[in-house]
Design an enzyme around this catalytic site. Structure first.
Site, PDB file in Angstrom:
ATOM      1  N   LYS A   1     -13.652  -4.265  -7.781  1.00 56.51           N
ATOM      2  CA  LYS A   1     -13.991  -2.850  -7.900  1.00 56.51           C
ATOM      3  C   LYS A   1     -12.826  -2.039  -8.460  1.00 56.51           C
ATOM      4  O   LYS A   1     -13.010  -0.896  -8.855  1.00 56.51           O
ATOM      5  CB  LYS A   1     -14.446  -2.274  -6.556  1.00 56.51           C
ATOM      6  CG  LYS A   1     -13.365  -2.233  -5.507  1.00 56.51           C
ATOM      7  CD  LYS A   1     -13.888  -1.593  -4.242  1.00 56.51           C
ATOM      8  CE  LYS A   1     -12.874  -1.648  -3.119  1.00 56.51           C
ATOM      9  NZ  LYS A   1     -12.400  -2.977  -2.775  1.00 56.51           N
TER      10      LYS A   1
ATOM     11  N   LYS B   1     -11.093 -11.860 -12.000  1.00 57.96           N
ATOM     12  CA  LYS B   1     -12.202 -11.831 -11.043  1.00 57.96           C
ATOM     13  C   LYS B   1     -12.882 -10.463 -11.086  1.00 57.96           C
ATOM     14  O   LYS B   1     -12.247  -9.451 -11.394  1.00 57.96           O
ATOM     15  CB  LYS B   1     -11.722 -12.173  -9.627  1.00 57.96           C
ATOM     16  CG  LYS B   1     -11.117 -11.019  -8.863  1.00 57.96           C
ATOM     17  CD  LYS B   1     -10.907 -11.396  -7.402  1.00 57.96           C
ATOM     18  CE  LYS B   1     -10.405 -10.186  -6.629  1.00 57.96           C
ATOM     19  NZ  LYS B   1     -11.316  -9.648  -5.660  1.00 57.96           N
TER      20      LYS B   1
ATOM     21  N   LYS C   1       0.832  -1.214   0.000  1.00 63.34           N
ATOM     22  CA  LYS C   1       0.000   0.000   0.000  1.00 63.34           C
ATOM     23  C   LYS C   1       0.856   1.249   0.000  1.00 63.34           C
ATOM     24  O   LYS C   1       0.519   2.230  -0.654  1.00 63.34           O
ATOM     25  CB  LYS C   1      -0.941   0.010   1.206  1.00 63.34           C
ATOM     26  CG  LYS C   1      -2.098  -0.949   1.060  1.00 63.34           C
ATOM     27  CD  LYS C   1      -3.254  -0.558   1.970  1.00 63.34           C
ATOM     28  CE  LYS C   1      -4.441  -1.472   1.761  1.00 63.34           C
ATOM     29  NZ  LYS C   1      -5.515  -1.229   2.702  1.00 63.34           N
TER      30      LYS C   1
HETATM   31  P1  ADP Z   1     -12.274  -6.069  -4.645  1.00 62.44           P
HETATM   32  O1  ADP Z   1     -11.410  -6.994  -5.436  1.00 62.44           O
HETATM   33  O2  ADP Z   1     -13.527  -5.721  -5.357  1.00 62.44           O
HETATM   34  O3  ADP Z   1     -11.506  -4.854  -4.164  1.00 62.44           O
HETATM   35  P2  ADP Z   1     -11.918  -6.899  -1.985  1.00 62.44           P
HETATM   36  O4  ADP Z   1     -10.511  -7.264  -2.255  1.00 62.44           O
HETATM   37  O5  ADP Z   1     -12.214  -5.659  -1.204  1.00 62.44           O
HETATM   38  O6  ADP Z   1     -12.713  -6.857  -3.358  1.00 62.44           O
HETATM   39  O7  ADP Z   1     -12.602  -8.157  -1.302  1.00 62.44           O
HETATM   40  C1  ADP Z   1     -13.563  -8.093  -0.282  1.00 62.44           C
HETATM   41  C2  ADP Z   1     -14.068  -9.501  -0.069  1.00 62.44           C
HETATM   42  O8  ADP Z   1     -14.845  -9.936  -1.191  1.00 62.44           O
HETATM   43  C3  ADP Z   1     -12.970 -10.552   0.079  1.00 62.44           C
HETATM   44  O9  ADP Z   1     -13.339 -11.456   1.099  1.00 62.44           O
HETATM   45  C4  ADP Z   1     -12.923 -11.243  -1.247  1.00 62.44           C
HETATM   46  O10 ADP Z   1     -12.504 -12.596  -1.132  1.00 62.44           O
HETATM   47  C5  ADP Z   1     -14.358 -11.156  -1.724  1.00 62.44           C
HETATM   48  N1  ADP Z   1     -14.380 -11.047  -3.190  1.00 62.44           N
HETATM   49  C6  ADP Z   1     -13.868 -10.016  -3.913  1.00 62.44           C
HETATM   50  N2  ADP Z   1     -14.076 -10.179  -5.225  1.00 62.44           N
HETATM   51  C7  ADP Z   1     -14.752 -11.360  -5.353  1.00 62.44           C
HETATM   52  C8  ADP Z   1     -15.259 -12.074  -6.478  1.00 62.44           C
HETATM   53  N3  ADP Z   1     -15.106 -11.615  -7.713  1.00 62.44           N
HETATM   54  N4  ADP Z   1     -15.892 -13.244  -6.255  1.00 62.44           N
HETATM   55  C9  ADP Z   1     -16.051 -13.710  -4.990  1.00 62.44           C
HETATM   56  N5  ADP Z   1     -15.595 -13.082  -3.894  1.00 62.44           N
HETATM   57  C10 ADP Z   1     -14.948 -11.910  -4.056  1.00 62.44           C
END
Ligand code: ADP
Ligand code: TRP
Length: 345
Positions: free
Chosen positions: A214, A211, A120
């Site tokens: 956001k 995947k 970060k």
């Molecule tokens: P992002 O990738 O959107 O920033 P985060 O890293 O903040 O998401 O993840 C928050 C939670 O959501 C974590 O526990 C992560 O495993 C789950 N998660 C994020 N993206 C997915 C996805 N595409 N499918 C299933 N679970 C997800």
């Protein structure tokens, strides 16, 4: 102290939850809380002090925290279960106070080696990297240790922080030769307990090899919980598929189709295999897309209705009652530590 063993986790205030976060993280967590709440105390808290270790728009923070709590309720978090506790970190001052004490037993070197800090701080465009970001794992250790939590469900990116919580707890217990802190279980025991790797990953609709996340700037491949149902349906209908012309995920590499089947299963509460059996062999993708678009738009309409009908007064009453109780538990732990380090007799 809590009466039963404790499962604890921090739910980051995260504005734009998408269906990946919802089906992959939020819903399983809430289900876990409900099924384990007979045997365990379940602490689900918003780590609001952690939320500005990197710069944010502070004028939005309070609303964001409350919005997130409402999302949890809309996703099924019960407000009337006496073993499930919800609270905001900053409403329990012991988190900050214990952090300071733990800081003084924490090495500069060990914090510098934390990979989240390294990642970060390297990415940060701001003109300063805050001491708060450096100190993030210590506050997280305080979050866990104040309540004697045994199990702490977190993503892989947080396991190093969990290890640190065990290290610092062991360090103080040894140094003061008394069991000040309950040791959280090791990462491998946690995995065994939570059944590591449900492995669910919803994919991006535009690029189904990635995947859904956001961090995708365009937003076209992501369905957010706040999307208008019609817009979400449009995103589904324009999802990338392939040119095989036949649904057969067992014979062909069909990442896009597989993803649509997965989303359909989740949004309609069916198993993946049921949905797969229904569509396997179809030579047109249109009906599948239409079914997914329909299911997602129904799911969102329903979810957004639930969100709009969350009873704020009930939510706030629950928060305040839990925060009062958590202050007592946390202060008991803090007091033991204050005595051990010579601040109290
Ligand atoms: P992002 O990738 O959107 O920033 P985060 O890293 O903040 O998401 O993840 C928050 C939670 O959501 C974590 O526990 C992560 O495993 C789950 N998660 C994020 N993206 C997915 C996805 N595409 N499918 C299933 N679970 C997800
Ligand atoms: N750092 C966690 C995350 O990014 C959130 C968190 C803060 C947490 N304090 C915690 C998780 C204590 C578990 C226990 O997801």
């Amino acid at each position: 102290m809590h009466n039963k063993p404790v499962i604890l986790t921090g739910l980051r205030a995260n504005n734009d939850l998408h269906i990946g976060n919802y089906f992959g993280a939020l819903l399983p967590l809430i289900d876990m809380a409900k099924t384990r709440s007979e045997e365990f105390e379940i602490n689900l808290f918003v780590p609001d002090l952690h939320s500005f270790t990197t710069p944010i728009d502070h004028s939005q923070l309070y609303d964001q925290i409350m919005h997130n709590l409402r999302l949890f309720v809309a996703a099924g978090l019960p407000l009337d279960n006496p073993n499930i506790h919800i609270y905001r970190q900053s409403y329990i001052p012991a988190h900050s106070e214990l952090t300071w004490i733990l800081d003084c037993f924490t090495g500069f070197g060990e914090m510098s080696r934390m990979t989240q800090f390294k990642d970060k701080s390297a990415k940060l465009l701001a003109d300063r990297v805050s001491v708060g970001l450096f100190n993030y794992p210590v506050l997280m250790a305080a979050d866990i240790l104040l309540y004697g939590a045994s199990y702490v469900p977190v993503g892989d990116d947080q396991t190093q922080h969990l290890e640190f919580a065990r290290d610092i707890a062991t360090r103080l217990n040894n140094e003061f030769q008394e069991p000040l802190f309950v040791l959280p279980r090791s990462v491998s025991e946690q995995h065994k307990f939570f059944g590591k790797d449900q492995g669910l990953r919803i994919k991006d609709l535009v690029d189904p090899t990635k995947k859904m996340s956001k961090s995708d700037q365009s937003g076209k491949g992501i369905v957010f919980l706040g999307d208008k149902p019609n817009d979400a349906a449009k995103k589904i209908r324009s999802a990338t598929t392939d040119s095989f012309g036949r649904i057969d995920i067992h014979k062909q590499e069909q990442a896009g189709i597989r993803n649509l089947l997965q989303i359909l299963a989740l949004a309609t509460g069916r198993t993946f295999d049921e949905v797969d059996a229904e569509y396997n062999g179809h030579e047109q993708y249109g009906p599948l897309k239409a079914a997914v678009a329909d299911a997602i738009s129904t799911f969102l309409t329903d979810f957004q209705d639930k969100l709009a009908s969350v009873d704020d007064a009930q939510l706030i009453a629950k928060l305040e009652a839990d925060e009062k109780l958590m202050n007592q538990i946390a202060n008991d732990t803090l007091y033991k530590v204050q005595k051990a380090v010579g601040l109290r007799i």
